[in-house]
Design a protein around this motif. Structure first.
Motif, mmCIF file in Angstrom:
data_model
loop_
_atom_site.group_PDB
_atom_site.id
_atom_site.type_symbol
_atom_site.label_atom_id
_atom_site.label_comp_id
_atom_site.label_asym_id
_atom_site.label_seq_id
_atom_site.Cartn_x
_atom_site.Cartn_y
_atom_site.Cartn_z
ATOM 1 N N ILE A 191 -4.404 -10.817 5.309
ATOM 2 C CA ILE A 191 -3.529 -11.075 4.169
ATOM 3 C C ILE A 191 -2.257 -10.257 4.357
ATOM 4 C CG2 ILE A 191 -3.251 -10.731 1.681
ATOM 5 C CD1 ILE A 191 -6.199 -11.323 1.349
ATOM 6 N N PRO A 192 -1.071 -10.843 4.175
ATOM 7 C CA PRO A 192 0.173 -10.091 4.397
ATOM 8 C C PRO A 192 0.216 -8.810 3.567
ATOM 9 C CG PRO A 192 0.639 -12.425 4.114
ATOM 10 C CD PRO A 192 -0.811 -12.243 3.773
ATOM 11 N N HIS A 193 0.662 -7.740 4.197
ATOM 12 C CA HIS A 193 0.751 -6.467 3.482
ATOM 13 C C HIS A 193 1.879 -5.633 4.078
ATOM 14 C CE1 HIS A 193 -1.815 -5.511 6.967
ATOM 15 N NE2 HIS A 193 -1.293 -4.297 6.895
ATOM 16 N N ASP A 194 2.308 -4.668 3.302
ATOM 17 C CA ASP A 194 3.343 -3.730 3.728
ATOM 18 C C ASP A 194 3.010 -2.389 3.102
ATOM 19 O OD1 ASP A 194 5.589 -2.655 4.883
ATOM 20 O OD2 ASP A 194 6.962 -4.169 4.084
ATOM 21 N N LYS A 195 3.844 -1.395 3.333
ATOM 22 C CA LYS A 195 3.535 -0.076 2.785
ATOM 23 C C LYS A 195 4.799 0.667 2.392
ATOM 24 C CE LYS A 195 3.180 1.837 7.481
ATOM 25 N NZ LYS A 195 2.283 2.466 8.458
ATOM 26 N N VAL A 196 4.612 1.605 1.493
ATOM 27 C CA VAL A 196 5.660 2.527 1.081
ATOM 28 C C VAL A 196 5.145 3.937 1.354
ATOM 29 C CG1 VAL A 196 7.043 3.416 -0.831
ATOM 30 C CG2 VAL A 196 6.485 0.985 -0.721
ATOM 31 N N PHE A 204 0.830 -1.199 0.000
ATOM 32 C CA PHE A 204 0.000 0.000 0.000
ATOM 33 C C PHE A 204 0.867 1.252 0.000
ATOM 34 C CE2 PHE A 204 -3.002 -3.062 1.731
ATOM 35 C CZ PHE A 204 -4.198 -2.679 1.142
ATOM 36 N N ALA A 205 0.308 2.335 -0.527
ATOM 37 C CA ALA A 205 0.958 3.642 -0.461
ATOM 38 C C ALA A 205 0.459 4.359 0.784
ATOM 39 C CB ALA A 205 0.649 4.460 -1.717
ATOM 40 N N ALA A 206 1.322 4.480 1.789
ATOM 41 C CA ALA A 206 0.984 5.237 2.989
ATOM 42 C C ALA A 206 1.269 6.713 2.726
ATOM 43 C CB ALA A 206 1.796 4.741 4.186
ATOM 44 N N LYS A 218 -4.345 -0.109 13.271
ATOM 45 C CA LYS A 218 -3.946 1.181 12.723
ATOM 46 C C LYS A 218 -4.074 1.149 11.204
ATOM 47 C CE LYS A 218 -0.716 2.453 16.414
ATOM 48 N NZ LYS A 218 0.687 2.845 16.754
ATOM 49 N N ILE A 219 -4.646 2.205 10.645
ATOM 50 C CA ILE A 219 -4.782 2.293 9.198
ATOM 51 C C ILE A 219 -4.222 3.642 8.751
ATOM 52 C CG2 ILE A 219 -7.153 3.196 9.347
ATOM 53 C CD1 ILE A 219 -7.709 1.598 6.740
ATOM 54 N N SER A 220 -3.244 3.588 7.861
ATOM 55 C CA SER A 220 -2.582 4.817 7.411
ATOM 56 C C SER A 220 -2.517 4.877 5.896
ATOM 57 C CB SER A 220 -1.163 4.893 7.998
ATOM 58 O OG SER A 220 -0.386 3.780 7.590
ATOM 59 N N PHE A 221 -3.374 4.117 5.245
ATOM 60 C CA PHE A 221 -3.334 4.076 3.782
ATOM 61 C C PHE A 221 -4.751 3.922 3.248
ATOM 62 C CE2 PHE A 221 -1.993 -0.020 5.654
ATOM 63 C CZ PHE A 221 -3.095 -0.792 5.348
ATOM 64 N N GLY A 222 -4.890 4.179 1.954
ATOM 65 C CA GLY A 222 -6.178 4.069 1.292
ATOM 66 C C GLY A 222 -6.192 2.931 0.290
ATOM 67 N N ASN A 223 -6.681 3.233 -0.923
ATOM 68 C CA ASN A 223 -6.831 2.183 -1.932
ATOM 69 C C ASN A 223 -5.575 1.949 -2.766
ATOM 70 O OD1 ASN A 223 -9.645 1.909 -1.294
ATOM 71 N ND2 ASN A 223 -10.020 3.769 -2.468
ATOM 72 N N PHE A 224 -4.724 2.961 -2.918
ATOM 73 C CA PHE A 224 -3.582 2.884 -3.829
ATOM 74 C C PHE A 224 -2.647 1.764 -3.387
ATOM 75 C CE2 PHE A 224 0.022 5.518 -5.938
ATOM 76 C CZ PHE A 224 -0.073 4.727 -7.069
ATOM 77 N N SER A 225 -2.540 0.718 -4.189
ATOM 78 C CA SER A 225 -1.788 -0.463 -3.771
ATOM 79 C C SER A 225 -1.468 -1.334 -4.971
ATOM 80 C CB SER A 225 -2.598 -1.280 -2.753
ATOM 81 O OG SER A 225 -3.846 -1.654 -3.307
ATOM 82 N N VAL A 226 -0.509 -2.227 -4.782
ATOM 83 C CA VAL A 226 -0.165 -3.222 -5.798
ATOM 84 C C VAL A 226 -0.399 -4.615 -5.211
ATOM 85 C CG1 VAL A 226 2.276 -3.129 -5.148
ATOM 86 C CG2 VAL A 226 1.618 -4.122 -7.340
ATOM 87 N N ILE A 227 -1.056 -5.462 -5.994
ATOM 88 C CA ILE A 227 -1.389 -6.818 -5.560
ATOM 89 C C ILE A 227 -0.730 -7.810 -6.507
ATOM 90 C CG2 ILE A 227 -3.242 -8.404 -4.922
ATOM 91 C CD1 ILE A 227 -5.165 -6.027 -5.012
ATOM 92 N N PRO A 228 0.227 -8.595 -6.056
ATOM 93 C CA PRO A 228 0.756 -9.672 -6.912
ATOM 94 C C PRO A 228 -0.348 -10.664 -7.254
ATOM 95 C CG PRO A 228 2.219 -9.253 -5.040
ATOM 96 C CD PRO A 228 0.954 -8.507 -4.771
ATOM 97 N N ALA A 229 -0.313 -11.202 -8.474
ATOM 98 C CA ALA A 229 -1.383 -12.076 -8.947
ATOM 99 C C ALA A 229 -1.673 -13.262 -8.020
ATOM 100 C CB ALA A 229 -1.055 -12.569 -10.358
ATOM 101 N N PRO A 230 -0.655 -13.930 -7.461
ATOM 102 C CA PRO A 230 -0.974 -15.057 -6.567
ATOM 103 C C PRO A 230 -1.804 -14.639 -5.355
ATOM 104 C CG PRO A 230 1.330 -15.146 -7.253
ATOM 105 C CD PRO A 230 0.803 -13.805 -7.689
ATOM 106 N N ILE A 231 -1.576 -13.420 -4.848
ATOM 107 C CA ILE A 231 -2.343 -12.945 -3.700
ATOM 108 C C ILE A 231 -3.732 -12.484 -4.132
ATOM 109 C CG2 ILE A 231 -2.428 -11.226 -1.844
ATOM 110 C CD1 ILE A 231 0.549 -11.283 -1.709
ATOM 111 N N LEU A 232 -3.842 -11.949 -5.355
ATOM 112 C CA LEU A 232 -5.140 -11.522 -5.859
ATOM 113 C C LEU A 232 -6.144 -12.663 -5.840
ATOM 114 C CD1 LEU A 232 -6.905 -9.318 -7.194
ATOM 115 C CD2 LEU A 232 -6.046 -10.124 -9.408
ATOM 116 N N LYS A 233 -5.680 -13.872 -6.065
ATOM 117 C CA LYS A 233 -6.563 -15.036 -6.086
ATOM 118 C C LYS A 233 -7.180 -15.291 -4.714
ATOM 119 C CE LYS A 233 -4.039 -17.130 -9.921
ATOM 120 N NZ LYS A 233 -5.052 -16.677 -10.890
#
Length: 324
Positions: free
Chosen positions: A192-197, A126-128, A156-171
């Motif tokens: 689901i595992p996630h990180d932010k930039v 996600f884009a924080a 804690k939530i510090s991000f919105g919708n802007f994000s990248v999802i690898p195809a295997p996780i999209l499934k």
């Protein structure tokens, strides 16, 4: 077009904001021209727009336009786009969720993708937001929302919708029912595992943002509603603590009146009555909340990654699209 490169599908919900979308598509095309690592395609989800769409929208990038039967809201439009794209992607591809108004700058696409690759495609990135462009009133409202979200959900939530999802996780993402209510909140709740930039938020290209006070409140409540189970337990704890406090107050007043010689004001009986009413209200809130929570659990529906088909009125693709 070099199909050997990873495909990146940008899912962009749009409601009447065609002028901004044209600028965004042009800038994504510029990002494409400046890198030889990824190939960008776009899935535009027309969320029931009533303003005429410029023909140029279909001529800038490989693009598929999904026209919905009616306006379903920003978050559900994203869910439709994700489920549709999930049917097309390969294991090495990526899907990016972004807004079409410029607040999610295309120059941030590469940092998000590189972060995903550094995580071996095992996390959603996600884009924080480091710096925001909105008014002070909106910023204040967003701060209140974040603290309220944390207080009620423990997350804690510090991000919105802007994000990248690898195809295997999209499934896995497309089977998360909560994303139909709130995308980022649904991802948090699903674990689901996630990180932010940390990236600055862009400035809107044209027009005024549709995120007014009412929309912000509804958006915030939608994210909290995703955590209804945890919220129910917090309400139970709060009401139980309040009930015990009220019972202690009544017991103290009765003790002073019946077992001591201390002077008790004449309004002590009224105070006991008021506290008793509060206790009944706390009990009622707890009972209703727990019944609603238990009622929601008995509704079991099988995972459905084809739900999007019920929302689509038409599908339009230009000649460059790589979708079958």
């Amino acid at each position: 077009m070099q199909l050997s490169r990873p495909q990146v599908y940008c899912v962009i919900p749009v409601f009447n904001d065609w002028d901004s979308l044209l600028i965004l598509l042009t800038q994504i095309a510029e990002v494409q021209a400046q890198n030889d690592t990824y190939t960008f395609s776009v899935v535009v989800v027309d969320d029931g727009s009533f303003e005429e769409r410029p023909d140029r929208v279909l001529s800038i990038l490989p693009l598929t336009l999904l026209t919905l039967k009616r306006n379903v809201g920003h978050q559900r439009a994203i869910a439709v786009g994700l489920q549709f794209t999930n049917q097309k992607v390969a294991e090495s591809d990526y899907v990016i969720v972004m807004d079409g108004d410029g607040e999610d700058p295309p120059e941030h696409l590469i940092p998000l993708l590189e972060k995903a690759r550094m995580a071996n495609d095992r996390k959603i990135i996600f884009a924080a937001r480091n710096k925001r462009q909105e008014s002070r009133f909106f910023k204040l409202g967003y701060i209140v929302y974040k603290y309220l979200f944390y207080s009620l959900t423990g997350q804690k939530i510090s991000f919105g919708n802007f994000s990248v999802i690898p195809a295997p996780i999209l499934k896995k993402v497309v089977y998360v029912d909560a994303i139909w209510n709130h995308y980022s909140g649904g991802i948090l709740q699903s674990k689901i595992p996630h990180d932010k930039v940390v990236l600055d938020r862009g400035k809107r290209y044209k027009g005024q943002s549709k995120m007014n006070v009412s929309a912000l409140v509804l958006h915030g409540l939608s994210s909290i509603a995703v955590y209804f189970d945890q919220l129910s337990l917090r309400i139970l704890r709060f009401c139980t603590a309040g009930f015990i406090l009220c019972a202690t107050g009544i017991a103290y007043i009765l003790y002073q009146k019946l077992f001591t010689d201390n002077a008790i004001p004449g309004w002590a009986s009224s105070l006991i009555l008021i506290i008793g009413v509060i206790m009944v209200q706390l009990f009622s809130v707890t009972l209703v909340t727990m019944l609603l929570q238990l009622s929601s659990r008995k509704k079991v529906q099988p995972p459905n990654d084809l739900l999007y088909q019920q929302f689509i009125l038409s599908e339009t693709a230009n000649e460059e699209t790589i979708f079958p």
